[in-house]
Design an enzyme around this catalytic site. Structure first.
Site, PDB file in Angstrom:
ATOM      1  N   LYS A  38      25.316   0.237  60.123  1.00  0.00           N
ATOM      2  CA  LYS A  38      23.782  -0.920  61.637  1.00  0.00           C
ATOM      3  C   LYS A  38      24.089   0.748  61.952  1.00  0.00           C
ATOM      4  O   LYS A  38      24.140   1.932  61.616  1.00  0.00           O
ATOM      5  CB  LYS A  38      24.052  -0.993  62.624  1.00  0.00           C
TER       6      LYS A  38
ATOM      7  N   LYS B 280      28.227   0.145  78.977  1.00  0.00           N
ATOM      8  CA  LYS B 280      29.083   1.034  79.065  1.00  0.00           C
ATOM      9  C   LYS B 280      28.932   2.232  81.161  1.00  0.00           C
ATOM     10  O   LYS B 280      28.697   1.192  81.979  1.00  0.00           O
ATOM     11  CB  LYS B 280      27.711   2.249  79.631  1.00  0.00           C
TER      12      LYS B 280
ATOM     13  N   LYS C 247      38.542  -5.515  62.394  1.00  0.00           N
ATOM     14  CA  LYS C 247      39.312  -5.156  63.556  1.00  0.00           C
ATOM     15  C   LYS C 247      41.157  -6.639  63.443  1.00  0.00           C
ATOM     16  O   LYS C 247      40.483  -7.440  63.560  1.00  0.00           O
ATOM     17  CB  LYS C 247      38.991  -5.315  64.751  1.00  0.00           C
TER      18      LYS C 247
ATOM     19  N   ASP D 184      30.729  -3.955  59.758  1.00  0.00           N
ATOM     20  CA  ASP D 184      30.414  -4.556  61.442  1.00  0.00           C
ATOM     21  C   ASP D 184      31.906  -3.781  61.449  1.00  0.00           C
ATOM     22  O   ASP D 184      32.583  -5.177  61.494  1.00  0.00           O
ATOM     23  CB  ASP D 184      29.779  -5.852  61.492  1.00  0.00           C
ATOM     24  N   HIS D 185      31.549  -2.770  62.115  1.00  0.00           N
ATOM     25  CA  HIS D 185      33.172  -2.585  62.191  1.00  0.00           C
ATOM     26  C   HIS D 185      34.492  -3.532  63.082  1.00  0.00           C
ATOM     27  O   HIS D 185      35.315  -3.899  63.260  1.00  0.00           O
ATOM     28  CB  HIS D 185      33.695  -1.582  62.523  1.00  0.00           C
TER      29      HIS D 185
ATOM     30  N   GLU E 200      32.815  -1.170  77.830  1.00  0.00           N
ATOM     31  CA  GLU E 200      33.462   0.301  77.582  1.00  0.00           C
ATOM     32  C   GLU E 200      32.978   1.198  78.872  1.00  0.00           C
ATOM     33  O   GLU E 200      32.325   0.943  79.969  1.00  0.00           O
ATOM     34  CB  GLU E 200      32.591   0.667  76.397  1.00  0.00           C
TER      35      GLU E 200
ATOM     36  N   ASP F  25      22.037  -2.311  70.243  1.00  0.00           N
ATOM     37  CA  ASP F  25      23.421  -1.157  69.837  1.00  0.00           C
ATOM     38  C   ASP F  25      24.799  -2.078  69.703  1.00  0.00           C
ATOM     39  O   ASP F  25      25.405  -1.880  69.032  1.00  0.00           O
ATOM     40  CB  ASP F  25      24.177  -0.527  71.088  1.00  0.00           C
TER      41      ASP F  25
ATOM     42  N   ARG G  90      24.559  18.164  51.979  1.00  0.00           N
ATOM     43  CA  ARG G  90      23.544  18.774  52.233  1.00  0.00           C
ATOM     44  C   ARG G  90      23.963  20.317  52.146  1.00  0.00           C
ATOM     45  O   ARG G  90      23.636  21.333  51.632  1.00  0.00           O
ATOM     46  CB  ARG G  90      21.947  18.675  53.133  1.00  0.00           C
TER      47      ARG G  90
ATOM     48  N   HIS H 261      27.921  -6.941  66.563  1.00  0.00           N
ATOM     49  CA  HIS H 261      28.956  -7.219  67.150  1.00  0.00           C
ATOM     50  C   HIS H 261      29.614  -8.266  67.744  1.00  0.00           C
ATOM     51  O   HIS H 261      30.023  -9.560  67.533  1.00  0.00           O
ATOM     52  CB  HIS H 261      30.040  -6.153  67.842  1.00  0.00           C
TER      53      HIS H 261
END
Ligand code: BG6
Length: 489
Positions: free
Chosen positions: A150, A337, A184, A179-180, A218, A237, A51, A242
């Site tokens: 996602k 996390k 990997k 799905d990253h 993480e 998430d 945009r 994943h």
């Protein structure tokens, strides 16, 4: 070992949301690396579409800044950067209105013979409007692909609706759901390890494997994403996508070929074999957690902006895979996390040796463990029992047979980011590492009753100290079965 670069053909790529965060952090740097390595040809055309009122020069400045921030100086010599920027163009566009579409059409005119990809790095609510405008503007050629990622829905119903919207314009073979984690390097190596070596496959079942642990830990908290994250939680998430993908690749039967549908058929069978967890079972098979405040930052609830939040930022689940191969071998998965370390691994714990000939003095013979580390130090480790060196008698200790991929490929090898691999697969037209619509739906079908139980207050999140391994209850989940989590290190 040197990496062989197989160039892809000249292509056109339009990134909707081209000025967004994913474009800046991953897509532009990833495309640049592939260009610098000689894989993406200089004849490619990459159009940022968004945009913002930018022109081509403005988008090139944006891209230059992205490369300066996310590509290490030794990998971006100025002549390569300048040549890469030459490939970039920009189109201001109103994804939900009419503005910009004719101009985008002119930019792509006469280029129907080249692979064309539309990357929708935008909110899923506008996947549908963009796809139908692409169709109406006749921009979808036989060589066109659309890339989405996602959140692919919040539940089964919304995932189905999204799939229907995509299907109104594209055939399934043109849809690339990212799905990253599948991009990997070590995830692909899991398939190589299982299906290129005769060593493990005969042992890859409940007779020989005691259990499997999949951990994605993480150190970061939810930070500024707190408000958004709180509507999803770790189950949406990390687990629905994943972690279930990693579980599928670990548990699936050998596909007959390494081709997209053969691999995805096998993953789908695993998703359909997951033992349902609902109602009271959610309390016994699932542990959820929220980090408390600590020296490095506020609590999860503060970051989420809701002092009463019932959303989890840590989750551990015991999962049964109900088929002949896995009956009796649980898969424990966990993700959280603000834990002790950033570490993602799949650990296959083999059964203990049935009998020790060495007597009590030698110590216990612990089951072998095969650990596939996805990050940060990609590699494979096999823990074996060996004799403790020295003349002190026969004592058995566990020692690692260790292969770090960094060391195997040699110093100076840069491990490619998942997006580099996945973007090149889109151009090559290879869907093997992308999710099929029915896989996404099967994952939601398993997750939906879990979320419904959470919403009724089941498995309420337990507080945990940041910098640790999550709530104590997660340890109890395994202790109950006479097992323990591997340390997060
Ligand atoms: C994303 C999640 O999909 O994956 C994030 O939305 C998470 O919350 C991230 O941090 C983890 O990815 P990686 O590649 O850093 O393990």
């Amino acid at each position: 070992m040197a990496a062989i670069v197989v160039p892809v053909e000249e292509f056109d790529l339009v990134v909707f949301g081209g000025t967004g965060d994913l474009s800046r952090r991953k897509l532009l740097p990833g495309l640049f690396h592939r260009f610098a390595a000689g894989q993406a040809p200089s004849g490619a055309l990459i159009i940022g579409a968004a945009r913002a009122a930018l022109d081509r020069a403005g988008f090139r400045r944006f891209a230059r800044e992205a490369l300066e921030e996310f590509v290490a100086p030794e990998y971006r010599p100025e002549e390569k950067v300048a040549a890469f920027l030459e490939m970039l163009d920009y189109q201001q566009i109103d994804a939900e209105g009419e503005g910009g579409w004719p101009a985008l059409g002119r930019k792509l005119k006469g280029r129907d013979g080249r692979p064309r990809a539309f990357y929708l790095s935008v909110a899923p609510q506008i996947f549908g409007p963009i796809c139908s405008r692409l169709g109406k503007a006749r921009l979808v050629t036989p060589l066109t692909r659309v890339v989405v990622e996602k959140p692919l829905g919040r539940d089964l119903a919304s995932a189905r609706a999204l799939n229907d919207q995509l299907a109104a314009t594209f055939d399934e073979h043109q849809i690339y759901r990212i799905d990253h984690y599948l991009g990997k390097e070590t995830v692909q190596n899991l398939m190589a390890l299982r299906f290129a070596n005769a060593l493990f496959e005969p042992l890859w079942n409940a007779h020989h494997i005691d259990h499997v642990q999949i951990t994605a830990a993480e150190t970061v908290g939810v930070g500024a994403r707190g408000g958004y994250y709180d509507k999803n939680g770790a189950v949406r998430d990390m687990v629905q996508n994943h972690l279930l993908q990693l579980l599928c690749l670990t548990a699936m039967e050998p596909p007959s070929h390494f081709d997209p549908d053969a691999v995805r058929d096998e993953k789908l069978k695993v998703l359909k074999a997951l033992r349902p967890i609902d109602g009271a079972a959610v309390d016994t098979e699932i542990v959820r957690g929220q980090y408390s405040a600590g020296p490095d930052g506020p609590s999860y609830r503060e970051e989420a902006g809701d002092p009463q939040s019932g959303t989890e930022c840590f989750i551990a689940i015991k999962i049964g895979v109900d088929n002949w191969r896995w009956a009796g071998t649980p898969f424990y998965i966990r993700s959280g996390k603000r834990l002790k370390a950033r570490h993602t691994e799949i650990a296959i714990r083999f059964r203990d040796a049935p009998h020790s000939i060495f007597g009590d003095a030698a110590g216990a013979l612990r089951g072998n463990v095969l650990v596939i580390t996805l990050q940060p130090n990609e590699g494979i480790e096999l823990r074996l029992n060996i004799k403790e060196p020295g003349p002190g008698g026969m004592r058995i200790v566990s020692a690692p047979l260790d292969m770090s991929f960094g060391a195997a490929v040699g110093a100076g090898f840069r491990m490619p980011d998942a997006y580099e691999r996945l973007l090149m697969d889109v151009i090559r037209g290879d869907q093997t590492l992308f999710m099929r619509g029915d896989e996404v739906e099967a994952a939601w079908a398993w997750i939906d009753p879990i979320i419904a139980a959470f919403e009724k207050g089941r498995a309420a999140p337990c507080p945990y100290q940041p910098g640790g391994e999550g709530p104590m209850e997660s340890h109890i989940l395994l202790h109950r079965d006479g097992r323990r989590w591997r340390e997060i290190a």
